[in-house]
Design a protein around this motif. Structure first.
Motif, PDB file in Angstrom:
ATOM      1  N   HIS A  84      19.959   5.180 -60.521  1.00 23.96           N
ATOM      2  CA  HIS A  84      19.660   6.501 -60.569  1.00 23.96           C
ATOM      3  C   HIS A  84      20.496   7.480 -60.529  1.00 23.96           C
ATOM      4  O   HIS A  84      21.795   7.214 -60.219  1.00 23.96           O
ATOM      5  CB  HIS A  84      18.621   6.826 -59.462  1.00 23.96           C
ATOM      6  N   GLU A  85      20.116   8.528 -61.063  1.00 29.58           N
ATOM      7  CA  GLU A  85      21.171   9.813 -60.863  1.00 29.58           C
ATOM      8  C   GLU A  85      20.468  11.108 -60.458  1.00 29.58           C
ATOM      9  O   GLU A  85      19.216  10.989 -60.684  1.00 29.58           O
ATOM     10  CB  GLU A  85      21.807   9.998 -62.307  1.00 29.58           C
ATOM     11  N   CYS A  89      17.228  12.200 -62.720  1.00 26.70           N
ATOM     12  CA  CYS A  89      16.879  11.002 -63.642  1.00 26.70           C
ATOM     13  C   CYS A  89      15.433  10.827 -63.550  1.00 26.70           C
ATOM     14  O   CYS A  89      14.770  11.203 -62.855  1.00 26.70           O
ATOM     15  CB  CYS A  89      17.495   9.828 -63.284  1.00 26.70           C
ATOM     16  N   ASN A 101      15.858   5.072 -65.517  1.00 21.46           N
ATOM     17  CA  ASN A 101      16.939   6.012 -65.469  1.00 21.46           C
ATOM     18  C   ASN A 101      17.125   7.103 -66.579  1.00 21.46           C
ATOM     19  O   ASN A 101      18.375   7.264 -67.176  1.00 21.46           O
ATOM     20  CB  ASN A 101      18.273   5.287 -65.107  1.00 21.46           C
ATOM     21  N   ARG A 117      17.827   9.960 -68.841  1.00 20.81           N
ATOM     22  CA  ARG A 117      18.552  11.489 -68.489  1.00 20.81           C
ATOM     23  C   ARG A 117      18.759  12.268 -69.793  1.00 20.81           C
ATOM     24  O   ARG A 117      19.517  13.034 -70.032  1.00 20.81           O
ATOM     25  CB  ARG A 117      19.832  11.141 -67.649  1.00 20.81           C
TER      26      ARG A 117
END
Length: 207
Positions: A177-178, A181, A198, A200
């Motif tokens: 994860h970011e 996301c 995930n 983006r």
């Protein structure tokens, strides 16, 4: 139970994320400028999706991440069960080399299956599952909500995904994860599957 599609996002960036300071459930930080830009970028990409409900944790960084959707008048419910894991005595402090060593030791223990092991003064992954399950059951009981948006936190998302997808809890680190996301989950009435992992793409304009 009827089918359900869940758009699951992590909150946008905070200064604590940027400065490598531990947040967890006991630190209620605001989004920074980049976090607000991430939230706006997500909104611009997905504002056409007819969400029927927005769920967040009780921490304001999740509320701020979905603010534009709430301004559309979408129903919103805060659930403490969706809060981030408690990092106990580590919360609010910058990660020093010794703290980083402790953090990686705990991650390794959890990966080995010692998921009942608690962070000093905080929670274990198994503790999170216990307090998260009633929140998940509440969300899933709303059979009229077939398309929903949930905003949560990094470690909590990893734990939630193992729970929904029926993976061993020790496998949670497979879910990367970011900030801001997106995971998209489909529920058929009996099992969950991941449609996006995930994701983006909506943040490309910010890089």
């Amino acid at each position: 139970m009827t089918s359900k599609k869940i758009y699951l996002i992590r909150h946008g960036q905070t200064d604590y994320n940027l400065q490598n300071i531990v947040q967890g459930s006991g630190v209620d930080t605001d989004l920074n400028d980049r976090g607000r830009a991430q939230a706006q970028a997500f909104f611009e990409t997905y504002k056409h999706i007819p969400f029927q409900k927005v769920y967040t944790s009780v921490l304001k960084r999740t509320h701020q991440s979905v603010k534009r959707f709430l301004e559309l008048g979408l129903p919103h419910e805060q659930l403490a069960g969706l809060n981030e894991i408690s990092w106990g005595t580590k919360e609010g402090f910058k990660v020093s080399p010794s703290e980083d060593e402790y953090y990686h030791y705990m991650m390794k223990q959890w990966q080995l299956g010692n998921t009942s092991l608690r962070i000093e003064g905080g929670e274990s992954p198994e503790d999170v599952i216990v307090r998260m399950t009633p929140a998940v059951n509440h969300i899933m009981s709303k059979t009229n909500e077939e398309l929903i948006l949930i905003c949560m936190h990094g470690r909590a998302i990893r734990i939630l995904l193992t729970h929904l997808l029926r993976y061993p809890l020790k496998s949670m680190d497979m879910f990367e994860h970011e900030n801001l996301c997106l995971y998209v989950l489909n529920y058929t009435g009996s099992v969950f599957s991941i449609e996006r992992y995930n994701d983006r793409d909506h943040l490309r304009s910010l890089s």
